[in-house]
Each structure stands twice: as C-alpha cells, then as structure tokens.
Motif scaffolding. Structure first.
Motif, short mmCIF file in Angstrom:
data_model
loop_
_atom_site.label_atom_id
_atom_site.label_comp_id
_atom_site.label_asym_id
_atom_site.label_seq_id
_atom_site.Cartn_x
_atom_site.Cartn_y
_atom_site.Cartn_z
N HIS A 305 1.11 5.06 0.50
CA HIS A 305 0.46 4.58 1.91
C HIS A 305 1.43 3.86 2.42
O HIS A 305 0.99 3.38 3.11
CB HIS A 305 -0.47 4.39 0.89
CG HIS A 305 -1.91 4.28 2.18
ND1 HIS A 305 -1.74 4.84 2.67
CD2 HIS A 305 -2.01 2.98 3.22
CE1 HIS A 305 -2.88 4.78 4.36
NE2 HIS A 305 -2.46 3.52 4.17
N LEU A 316 -4.98 6.76 0.70
CA LEU A 316 -4.42 5.34 -0.37
C LEU A 316 -6.24 5.62 -1.46
O LEU A 316 -5.77 5.64 -2.29
CB LEU A 316 -5.32 4.46 0.08
CG LEU A 316 -5.57 3.05 -0.08
CD1 LEU A 316 -4.52 2.75 -1.39
CD2 LEU A 316 -6.05 1.67 1.15
N ILE A 320 -6.35 5.94 -5.99
CA ILE A 320 -6.87 5.23 -6.41
C ILE A 320 -7.43 5.83 -7.58
O ILE A 320 -7.91 5.24 -8.96
CB ILE A 320 -8.48 4.57 -5.70
CG1 ILE A 320 -7.23 3.26 -4.40
CG2 ILE A 320 -9.15 4.17 -6.39
CD1 ILE A 320 -7.83 2.57 -3.47
N VAL A 325 -1.12 3.73 -9.35
CA VAL A 325 -0.82 2.36 -8.14
C VAL A 325 -0.37 2.38 -6.59
O VAL A 325 0.15 2.55 -6.34
CB VAL A 325 -0.43 1.06 -9.37
CG1 VAL A 325 -0.33 -0.04 -8.47
CG2 VAL A 325 -0.70 1.10 -10.31
N PRO A 326 -1.31 1.58 -5.67
CA PRO A 326 -1.17 2.46 -4.81
C PRO A 326 0.47 1.45 -3.88
O PRO A 326 0.25 0.53 -4.41
CB PRO A 326 -2.81 2.09 -3.58
CG PRO A 326 -3.21 2.12 -4.12
CD PRO A 326 -2.36 1.21 -5.74
N ILE A 328 1.12 0.27 -0.62
CA ILE A 328 0.76 0.34 1.10
C ILE A 328 1.78 -0.50 1.56
O ILE A 328 2.67 -1.22 1.72
CB ILE A 328 -0.20 -0.73 1.40
CG1 ILE A 328 -1.93 -0.35 0.09
CG2 ILE A 328 -0.95 -0.70 2.25
CD1 ILE A 328 -2.99 -0.37 -0.10
N TYR A 343 -7.70 -6.27 -3.81
CA TYR A 343 -6.63 -5.11 -3.53
C TYR A 343 -5.80 -5.16 -4.34
O TYR A 343 -4.95 -4.51 -4.59
CB TYR A 343 -6.59 -4.30 -2.05
CG TYR A 343 -7.47 -3.50 -2.07
CD1 TYR A 343 -8.01 -2.25 -2.16
CD2 TYR A 343 -8.62 -4.59 -1.60
CE1 TYR A 343 -9.04 -1.62 -1.79
CE2 TYR A 343 -10.07 -3.39 -1.18
CZ TYR A 343 -10.26 -1.79 -1.00
OH TYR A 343 -11.14 -1.34 -1.03
N SER A 347 -2.96 -2.96 -6.71
CA SER A 347 -2.48 -2.60 -5.10
C SER A 347 -0.73 -3.81 -4.78
O SER A 347 -0.19 -3.97 -5.36
CB SER A 347 -2.65 -2.22 -4.15
OG SER A 347 -3.87 -1.32 -4.05
N LEU A 380 -7.45 -0.05 -12.24
CA LEU A 380 -8.42 1.03 -10.75
C LEU A 380 -9.20 1.44 -11.90
O LEU A 380 -9.76 2.23 -11.17
CB LEU A 380 -6.59 1.93 -10.91
CG LEU A 380 -5.85 1.43 -9.66
CD1 LEU A 380 -4.42 2.07 -10.21
CD2 LEU A 380 -5.97 1.91 -8.36
#
Length: 433
Positions: A305, A316, A320, A325-326, A328, A343, A347, A380
């Motif tokens: 992301h 994003l 989820i 797994v983001p 970022i 988060y 994340s 998640l």
C-alpha cells in the motif's frame, strides 16, 4: 501507646486503599490473579452499555443523496427516504463504491432494528439530538456531476453545494452550535470542493487529510473513515497452512502514475520489477481487474500500500478483508479507529526513504518469521469485520465503529460550543496557531 501510633498511620492508608478499590483505580485482581486481564472485547462491551448516540438526520430532497443513484426513478424529489424505499447500493458501481461511506451512514440511521446493541439511534426530534447528520452525498455528486471538473460555475455539483450551505445556514440548530455538532461525510478528495471551507467547524468524515488544509480539517475534530473495499471479502479463509499456500511474496496492482506523495509508486515499480516473487503491475480499476486483484491478494503473503494522490487508498482495506498483511509506505497516513485498533499487530510500515532503498524492503519481507506472519494473519481475520459496510448494519461493523468515533468527538465539541457562547473577545487559542 504503640497500637495508637500504628492505628493512626494504618487507618488512613486502609481507608484510601478501600476507596480506591471501590471506585476502580486499584485492581487487586492483577496482584492476586496476574493471569486475569481485561480484553479489548470486554472493554468494548462496557462502552456498549452506555446510551447510544442520538442523531437527527436532516430531511433533504432526494436529489442530494439517493436521487443520484437512479436518474430514471419516478419517485418525487421531496418523497422521504425510508428503510422500505431505500435503494440498495448497485453491485455494478465499480470503483465508485470506495467512496460510498455517505450512503452507509445514511442507511444506518434509517434502519430501526437492533437498537439495544448499536452505537447510534436516529431521533426525529432535533431537540433530543446529540449530533446532526447532513445526508448530502458529496462524493457521489463529484463522481456523477463534476468528475471532469469543467465549467465549475454552472455544473450541478457546485449548485448542490450552494443549496446545502444555504439550507444549513438557515437551520437554528446549525446557528446554535456554528455547525460544530454536525456530521458531514467528505471521503472523496474532491468532495464539496467548491465550498468546503464554509464547513470547517463541523465533524467531517474523511478518508485522509491529503487535500485539506489544517485550518479546516484535523484529527482532533474529524473522523477518519476506511474506504469501502471493492474486492470481495475472504469469508472462507480456513486454510491449515496459509503462509505456504500464499506463494506470492508481495502483491500490487494499480495506477503507478500519481500526483504529490504518490510519485513513490513509480520509483517502487522500477525497484520491484526484477523480483520473481513480487507481483507489481500497472492497472486501472474495472470489473475484471478487481476480480484479478481479489485472486492476487488472496494468494499473497503481503500486499503493498504505497501512497496515492493522497496518503490513503482503497487498496489498504482490500488487503485487510483479503487477510493479506498490508505493507504500508505512506509517511503521512492516518488510519481509522486508531484509538481502538493497533495496526502494528497486523501491518508492516516502511518510510518512503526505506522503501526506495533497492533491496531493503524485499529483504525485510523475505526474512519475516513465519510464526509472526501467521499471528498477523489471524489478527486480520479477527478485525476485518470492522471494515465491512453492510445493510442492515451489524454490531461493530464499519458504520458502527464510525458512529462510536463521532461519539468520542462530542465532548470537545461541547467545550467549543460552550466557550463560544461566553467569549467577548476573539479566541486567543486560535490566534496562537
């Protein structure tokens, strides 16, 4: 003699200790039963016992909201919207769905069931209201009437904004608080773009703060909402070994030509192009590409992301609900419900400078322990329902969480309203900014 001294010292201590237990500042269970801890769920259940937020929704004509969803509808513009005649959000709306928070907020107020568990209840008497909801679909108005941003003086989007402002400024409830206790959704970066400065005292529902000056929108008074995810939720993610079954290390599909902070996408495209276990593809959102992204996220361990035109994007929240797994990469991102959700438990965050160092981010992801990834994957699955927009609304879904966030803002709103009524000089705190 000695017992008098002991009594004079011990009695006040015993009195304070007993009173502390009574009011709850001392939890003796943590001393005698250290394994007992209050879970976040039980903490939320305490909040759920408090009275729901009472919201009055203005009765605006249909052209300001659901009338934009069906231009062929023969229903009179002044006909009230009810739970019975509320049009369902169209399944073929495509990427417009991501900015539909305004619709789901309105729908939640029309729904009359489940009052004992919900964070919000609609009241028909404005005198009983804690807050006021303005049902103007400003994001849909931009996407419907003003998306090409041509001839701004005559387009319908601008006229709707003018009409809403005139309506609100005539309301005695707006005048009473200066609009501070009014809730106005603006999740599209260009929503209400012509006259948004005239609403800077209200509680704005925004996706991020990328297009708003600090004089208008701040984390202190406004609520950060998740984008409405456009991929389908992964509801049957019951694989015994999810880590090994997800064969792609890192996944990204989307536009790589972005403005401002989103220029990092072009740099990442160059860096990540040579990795066999990375899928980084330039793509525009269509019904077909959304389906492809759904499959890609579900088969990947990590979903990238990076910042877009603004710090956040729908991607994003697609990650989820896909239990991917983001990762970022957005230095100025603000996240929904962050006072309740950590988060970092599901994340991974990289600064832009870290992410554009060749090899650094990929090496970190390749060395990521399987046990830790599985723990994030499980988290998640546990929290993804907080990002579901649906009708009828459900306890602790996205809309329920957003109304709880609005409730959190009201004490400071009341402080501002009460101070404004007694000040005889300009507010000295505003002058210090």
């Amino acid at each position: 003699m000695y017992w008098k001294v002991i009594f004079s010292i011990g009695f006040p201590f015993l009195l304070v200790f007993s009173y502390s237990i009574f009011i709850g500042t001392v939890d003796f269970r943590s001393y005698f039963f250290p394994g007992i801890q209050q879970s976040p769920a039980s903490a939320r259940s305490v909040c759920a016992t408090r009275p729901p937020l009472k919201v009055y929704m203005y009765d605006l004509p249909r052209r300001f909201h659901v009338g934009m969803m069906d231009h062929k509808s023969r229903i009179n513009d002044d006909a009230p919207v009810t739970a019975e005649n509320l049009p369902r959000w169209p399944k073929n709306a495509g990427i417009k769905k991501q900015h539909s928070v305004e619709y789901w907020l309105m729908a939640s107020l029309l729904y009359e069931g489940g009052r004992e568990e919900r964070e919000v209840v609609r009241v028909l008497d404005p005198e009983r209201a804690d807050a006021f909801f303005v049902p103007f679909f400003s994001s849909l108005s931009f996407n419907t009437h003003g998306h090409n941003m041509t001839d701004p003086e005559t387009e319908k989007d601008r006229q709707l904004q003018v009409d809403v402002i005139e309506f609100l400024y005539k309301s005695k409830y707006w005048q009473r608080s200066g609009g501070r206790d009014h809730v106005i959704p603006m999740t599209h970066p260009n929503a209400f773009r012509f006259l948004r400065q005239q609403l800077n005292a209200s509680i704005l529902i925004v996706a991020d703060f990328g297009r708003y000056p600090k004089s208008m929108s701040t984390l202190r008074k406004d609520v950060v909402a998740p984008y409405v995810h456009v991929v389908d939720s992964f509801t049957d993610d019951e694989i015994s070994d999810p880590f090994e079954s997800r064969t792609t290390l890192l996944f990204f599909r989307g536009n790589t030509v972005r403005k401002d902070k989103g220029q990092v996408r072009a740099k990442l495209a160059e860096i990540l192009a040579s990795y066999d276990d990375v899928h980084f593809e330039r793509s525009t959102p269509t019904t077909l590409t959304i389906k492809v992204s759904t499959r890609g996220m579900r088969s990947s361990k990590f979903c990238l992301h990076p910042a877009g035109d603004t710090p956040s994007s729908c991607r994003l929240f697609d990650a989820i609900v896909s239990h991917c797994v983001p990762v970022i990469v957005s230095d100025q991102i603000e996240l929904p419900y962050e006072d309740e959700i950590d988060y970092s438990q599901f994340s991974i965050f990289f600064s832009v400078n870290e992410a554009i160092q060749p090899g650094y981010m990929i090496n970190q992801l390749r060395q990521f322990p399987k046990e830790r990834w599985v723990k994030m994957w499980r988290q998640l699955r546990n929290i993804s329902h907080h990002f579901e927009f649906q009708y009828p609304p459900k306890k602790e879904d996205a809309v329920d969480m957003l109304w709880r966030q609005v409730k959190h803002k009201l004490p400071s709103v009341q402080l501002s309203v009460h101070r404004s009524r007694r000040l005889k000089v300009p507010d000295w705190w505003q002058r210090r900014r």
